[in-house]
Design an enzyme around this catalytic site. Structure first.
Site, PDB file in Angstrom:
ATOM      1  CB  SER A   1      -1.010   0.168   1.179  1.00  0.00           C
ATOM      2  OG  SER A   1      -1.714   1.182   1.236  1.00  0.00           O
TER       3      SER A   1
ATOM      4  CB  SER B   1      -2.676   4.573   2.368  1.00  0.00           C
ATOM      5  OG  SER B   1      -3.541   4.231   1.106  1.00  0.00           O
TER       6      SER B   1
ATOM      7  CB  THR C   1      -7.400  -1.870   1.122  1.00  0.00           C
ATOM      8  OG1 THR C   1      -7.470  -2.598  -0.469  1.00  0.00           O
ATOM      9  CG2 THR C   1      -6.512  -2.584   2.016  1.00  0.00           C
TER      10      THR C   1
ATOM     11  CE  LYS D   1     -11.711  -0.637  -0.567  1.00  0.00           C
ATOM     12  NZ  LYS D   1     -11.644   0.114  -2.129  1.00  0.00           N
TER      13      LYS D   1
ATOM     14  CG  ASN E   1     -12.500   4.462   1.002  1.00  0.00           C
ATOM     15  OD1 ASN E   1     -13.595   5.199   1.516  1.00  0.00           O
ATOM     16  ND2 ASN E   1     -11.800   4.863   0.144  1.00  0.00           N
TER      17      ASN E   1
ATOM     18  N   GLY F   1     -16.438  -6.285  -8.086  1.00  0.00           N
ATOM     19  CA  GLY F   1     -16.315  -6.225  -6.698  1.00  0.00           C
ATOM     20  C   GLY F   1     -16.390  -4.777  -6.236  1.00  0.00           C
TER      21      GLY F   1
ATOM     22  NE  ARG G   1     -16.538 -14.747  -6.837  1.00  0.00           N
ATOM     23  CZ  ARG G   1     -15.393 -15.007  -6.598  1.00  0.00           C
ATOM     24  NH1 ARG G   1     -14.777 -15.863  -7.318  1.00  0.00           N
ATOM     25  NH2 ARG G   1     -14.848 -14.552  -5.545  1.00  0.00           N
TER      26      ARG G   1
END
Length: 277
Positions: free
Chosen positions: A15, A17, A61, A65, A86, A127, A154
């Site tokens: 990540s 972030s 993440t 979520k 998120n 997703g 799905r």
């Protein structure tokens, strides 16, 4: 009290972030901490229970979520519409607000790169990211969305969320491995780079705007195709999305305007360092 924030998920080591948020804190003169924490599916309740009063915000993440939904006290309208969170803002009194900055972040990322009118979209994958970007595109005027997926069952939650957009969106699913050309104003990739076969990339070659939700590895096959295309084909990258959604998170956490360009440069430098370029 020194404030703490962090990003949670599994996997999480990749990540960016922490890089973005720490760069913003330094620019704003804030002595705040922001770290990555590996939290696997099912582990979020225990992590939240262990937080003390120094914590101000969480970035989430996958796979968290949707797992976080029953664990927050309040949801923003956009998080409720997306069925995914998120961002969790932690109040001083212990309350938890669930938000979704992927929606406005994705819209900002698109409009940073193009002002072209968008009426139709094809999204590779079904997703939580597909949901958020699809709803963002609906906010920008898209009224027809096709989800290209391996298993339509799905993607049922995403179909339901997109179809519930207040402006009215026509949603349908198609097989990801079908052979027909993808026809839309924008194509969004939310699938792994390894799933972007040469045949799939070729099917998307005529779409004028490409939105690649990944930022590492870069470029993905779809992004590389857009970068090498002659003319004015537009590419919106995963770093664009990451920066804009992170900037909105930071503003929710701190109450201060985010230094977007500082965050972007920090992300670019970190990616260049990873790949030696």
């Amino acid at each position: 009290m020194r404030r703490r924030c962090g990003v949670l998920g599994d996997p999480i080591a990749h990540s960016l972030s922490p890089v973005l948020h720490r760069a913003a804190y330094a620019e704003l003169g804030l002595d705040w901490g922001y770290d990555a924490h590996r939290v696997a599916s099912g582990g979020l309740p225990a992590f939240l229970a262990g937080l003390d009063g120094s914590w101000r915000g969480l970035s989430l993440t996958m796979p968290l979520k949707r797992e976080v939904l029953p664990l927050v006290d309040r949801l923003t309208d956009r998080a409720r519409l997306a069925g995914a969170v998120n961002t969790v803002v932690l109040d001083d009194d212990g309350g938890r607000l669930g938000d979704n900055t992927d929606l406005p972040g994705a819209a900002a990322a698109v409009r940073e790169r193009t002002s072209a009118p968008l009426a139709s979209a094809a999204i590779l994958g079904g997703g939580a990211t597909a949901t958020s970007v699809g709803l963002a595109l609906a906010d920008l005027g898209v009224r027809r969305i096709e989800l290209l997926v391996r298993d339509a069952s799905r993607a049922a939650e995403t179909v339901q969320a997109l179809g519930a957009h207040p402006d009215g969106v026509e949603v349908r699913t198609s097989p990801l491995d079908a052979g027909d050309e993808v026809v839309a104003d924008v194509v969004v990739a939310t699938i792994p780079a390894a799933a972007q076969t040469a045949a799939l990339v070729a099917r998307c070659a005529g779409v004028p705007v490409v939105f690649e939700a990944l930022y590492d590895p870069w470029p993905t096959p779809l992004a590389a195709s857009a970068l090498s295309a002659p003319g004015d084909r537009v590419l919106v990258g995963g770093l664009d999305l990451l920066v804009h959604q992170a900037a909105l998170q930071l503003e929710l956490f701190t109450g201060l305007p985010a230094p977007v360009e500082v965050m972007r440069r920090a992300g670019e430098q970190a990616l260049a360092g990873r790949h030696g370029s």
